[in-house]
Write a protein that holds these residues in place. Structure first.
Motif, PDB file in Angstrom:
ATOM      1  N   UNK A 177      80.565   9.083  22.661  1.00 61.19           N
ATOM      2  CA  UNK A 177      79.373   9.911  22.526  1.00 61.19           C
ATOM      3  C   UNK A 177      78.366   9.599  23.633  1.00 61.19           C
ATOM      4  N   UNK A 178      78.235   8.330  23.967  1.00 69.33           N
ATOM      5  CA  UNK A 178      77.320   7.929  25.037  1.00 69.33           C
ATOM      6  C   UNK A 178      77.762   8.533  26.366  1.00 69.33           C
ATOM      7  N   UNK A 179      79.065   8.468  26.650  1.00 70.84           N
ATOM      8  CA  UNK A 179      79.586   9.009  27.907  1.00 70.84           C
ATOM      9  C   UNK A 179      79.410  10.525  27.982  1.00 70.84           C
ATOM     10  N   UNK A 180      79.740  11.222  26.876  1.00 76.87           N
ATOM     11  CA  UNK A 180      79.585  12.680  26.865  1.00 76.87           C
ATOM     12  C   UNK A 180      78.119  13.053  26.981  1.00 76.87           C
ATOM     13  N   UNK A 181      77.258  12.325  26.278  1.00 69.20           N
ATOM     14  CA  UNK A 181      75.829  12.601  26.365  1.00 69.20           C
ATOM     15  C   UNK A 181      75.291  12.418  27.767  1.00 69.20           C
ATOM     16  N   UNK A 182      75.713  11.344  28.436  1.00 73.33           N
ATOM     17  CA  UNK A 182      75.279  11.110  29.810  1.00 73.33           C
ATOM     18  C   UNK A 182      75.766  12.216  30.726  1.00 73.33           C
ATOM     19  N   UNK A 183      77.031  12.624  30.554  1.00 72.24           N
ATOM     20  CA  UNK A 183      77.583  13.716  31.352  1.00 72.24           C
ATOM     21  C   UNK A 183      76.767  14.995  31.172  1.00 72.24           C
ATOM     22  N   UNK A 184      76.455  15.337  29.916  1.00 68.58           N
ATOM     23  CA  UNK A 184      75.727  16.571  29.650  1.00 68.58           C
ATOM     24  C   UNK A 184      74.306  16.526  30.207  1.00 68.58           C
ATOM     25  N   UNK A 185      73.646  15.384  30.097  1.00 65.37           N
ATOM     26  CA  UNK A 185      72.286  15.261  30.638  1.00 65.37           C
ATOM     27  C   UNK A 185      72.290  15.444  32.149  1.00 65.37           C
ATOM     28  N   UNK A 186      73.210  14.756  32.829  1.00 64.06           N
ATOM     29  CA  UNK A 186      73.293  14.874  34.288  1.00 64.06           C
ATOM     30  C   UNK A 186      73.700  16.290  34.685  1.00 64.06           C
ATOM     31  N   UNK A 187      74.688  16.844  33.995  1.00 63.11           N
ATOM     32  CA  UNK A 187      75.154  18.191  34.308  1.00 63.11           C
ATOM     33  C   UNK A 187      74.043  19.210  34.072  1.00 63.11           C
ATOM     34  N   UNK A 188      73.320  19.056  32.970  1.00 58.18           N
ATOM     35  CA  UNK A 188      72.222  19.964  32.687  1.00 58.18           C
ATOM     36  C   UNK A 188      71.134  19.892  33.736  1.00 58.18           C
ATOM     37  N   UNK A 229      84.203  22.253  26.360  1.00 57.37           N
ATOM     38  CA  UNK A 229      85.112  21.216  25.859  1.00 57.37           C
ATOM     39  C   UNK A 229      84.386  19.924  25.458  1.00 57.37           C
ATOM     40  N   UNK A 230      83.404  19.418  26.240  1.00 58.96           N
ATOM     41  CA  UNK A 230      82.730  18.184  25.818  1.00 58.96           C
ATOM     42  C   UNK A 230      82.050  18.301  24.456  1.00 58.96           C
ATOM     43  N   UNK A 231      81.491  19.482  24.158  1.00 55.44           N
ATOM     44  CA  UNK A 231      80.838  19.669  22.870  1.00 55.44           C
ATOM     45  C   UNK A 231      81.856  19.658  21.738  1.00 55.44           C
ATOM     46  N   UNK A 232      83.017  20.277  21.962  1.00 50.29           N
ATOM     47  CA  UNK A 232      84.068  20.281  20.950  1.00 50.29           C
ATOM     48  C   UNK A 232      84.646  18.891  20.757  1.00 50.29           C
ATOM     49  N   UNK A 233      84.821  18.165  21.843  1.00 48.05           N
ATOM     50  CA  UNK A 233      85.316  16.783  21.753  1.00 48.05           C
ATOM     51  C   UNK A 233      84.339  15.921  20.960  1.00 48.05           C
ATOM     52  N   UNK A 234      83.041  16.074  21.242  1.00 47.92           N
ATOM     53  CA  UNK A 234      82.031  15.307  20.517  1.00 47.92           C
ATOM     54  C   UNK A 234      82.034  15.658  19.040  1.00 47.92           C
ATOM     55  N   UNK A 235      82.208  16.947  18.720  1.00 52.13           N
ATOM     56  CA  UNK A 235      82.253  17.358  17.318  1.00 52.13           C
ATOM     57  C   UNK A 235      83.476  16.772  16.617  1.00 52.13           C
ATOM     58  N   UNK A 236      84.644  16.815  17.278  1.00 47.55           N
ATOM     59  CA  UNK A 236      85.849  16.246  16.694  1.00 47.55           C
ATOM     60  C   UNK A 236      85.724  14.757  16.460  1.00 47.55           C
ATOM     61  N   UNK A 237      85.089  14.068  17.402  1.00 50.69           N
ATOM     62  CA  UNK A 237      84.890  12.619  17.255  1.00 50.69           C
ATOM     63  C   UNK A 237      83.945  12.332  16.091  1.00 50.69           C
ATOM     64  N   UNK A 270      69.405  19.028  26.242  1.00 46.83           N
ATOM     65  CA  UNK A 270      68.971  18.689  24.886  1.00 46.83           C
ATOM     66  C   UNK A 270      70.105  18.067  24.082  1.00 46.83           C
ATOM     67  N   UNK A 271      71.297  18.709  24.092  1.00 49.11           N
ATOM     68  CA  UNK A 271      72.427  18.164  23.350  1.00 49.11           C
ATOM     69  C   UNK A 271      72.883  16.827  23.933  1.00 49.11           C
ATOM     70  N   UNK A 272      72.776  16.689  25.245  1.00 50.99           N
ATOM     71  CA  UNK A 272      73.130  15.420  25.870  1.00 50.99           C
ATOM     72  C   UNK A 272      72.235  14.295  25.395  1.00 50.99           C
ATOM     73  N   UNK A 273      70.934  14.552  25.289  1.00 54.45           N
ATOM     74  CA  UNK A 273      70.017  13.534  24.785  1.00 54.45           C
ATOM     75  C   UNK A 273      70.354  13.152  23.345  1.00 54.45           C
ATOM     76  N   UNK A 274      70.728  14.155  22.539  1.00 57.21           N
ATOM     77  CA  UNK A 274      71.112  13.857  21.156  1.00 57.21           C
ATOM     78  C   UNK A 274      72.339  12.953  21.105  1.00 57.21           C
ATOM     79  N   UNK A 275      73.353  13.283  21.915  1.00 52.01           N
ATOM     80  CA  UNK A 275      74.567  12.469  21.919  1.00 52.01           C
ATOM     81  C   UNK A 275      74.308  11.075  22.472  1.00 52.01           C
ATOM     82  N   UNK A 276      73.423  10.986  23.455  1.00 50.57           N
ATOM     83  CA  UNK A 276      73.036   9.656  23.949  1.00 50.57           C
ATOM     84  C   UNK A 276      72.435   8.830  22.822  1.00 50.57           C
TER      85      UNK A 276
END
Length: 225
Positions: A79-90, A136-144, A210-216
């Protein structure tokens, strides 16, 4: 199960409002076999989300991802890795957004949608759901999140089904307008497509940030608890 649904509903909404798949389904509906192609695209999308989510459930099953009803360390790290990816990507998406929304351009592959066979339309829906770097990252995070909650198998499947349904609403809306909207459907969908094309980058940038910060926050909470 209620807590898990609370965790994944935001992720599902993020997938649902992703502009590119919405634009893609509107273009698919404008093809000569729009009714058939629209349904095939949506079915491919649903199967893509379900397959990717099911893979994560298999990986993050309660026996391996949850210890004493608490998510395992690797789930927090994911979750930390996906959140960081989404924040940087956003942040990058926001920086690269067109200053003038009217200058926004759609991806070149969209110009070929009207030439796709029904099988390729189905495959496009599958790919945009399961292989798209934005969804895909959002779906992966949801599955996890579902797999690490220690739920019985039936509740895991039900939670994933809820995620898939909510994540598909963005496609079901244009499909419903096309099938039920009558003569005004074409103009309505055209307006939706134009708006989504102009604001695609900005919408996704804010959404991912926003979602990246939540996952972080979720990932840090798992790792420090």
């Amino acid at each position: 199960m209620g807590k898990v649904l609370g965790d994944v509903l935001g992720l599902a909404a993020g997938v649902a409002v992703s502009p590119l798949p919405i634009i893609a389904v509107i273009l698919v509906l404008a093809t000569p076999r729009g009714r058939l192609n629209g349904v095939l695209f949506t079915v491919g999308w649903i199967l893509g989300l379900a397959a990717l989510g099911a893979v994560m459930l298999a990986i993050a099953s309660p026996a391996r991802a949850s210890a004493h009803n608490h998510p395992a360390t690797w789930v927090g790290a994911l979750k930390l890795a996906i959140g960081l990816f989404l924040v940087v990507f956003g942040a990058l998406q926001w920086h690269r957004r067109p200053k003038d929304p009217s200058q926004a351009r759609l991806p070149k592959w969209m110009s070929a949608i009207d030439r796709l066979t029904p099988v390729k339309v189905f495959a496009l829906g599958l790919a945009l759901a399961a292989l798209n770097a934005k969804n895909a990252p959002l779906t992966i995070a949801a599955g996890a999140a579902i797999g690490s909650a220690g739920l019985p198998l039936g509740q895991q499947i039900a939670s994933l089904a809820v995620f898939v349904v909510i994540a598909t609403l963005g496609l079901l809306a244009p499909l419903g307008v096309f099938l039920l909207g009558g003569a005004r459907a074409k103009a309505t969908l055209g307006n939706w497509k134009d708006w989504a094309a102009r604001h695609n980058v900005a919408v996704m940038a804010v959404l991912f940030f926003v979602l990246g910060l939540k996952l972080l926050g979720d990932g840090i909470g798992v790792l420090v608890s």
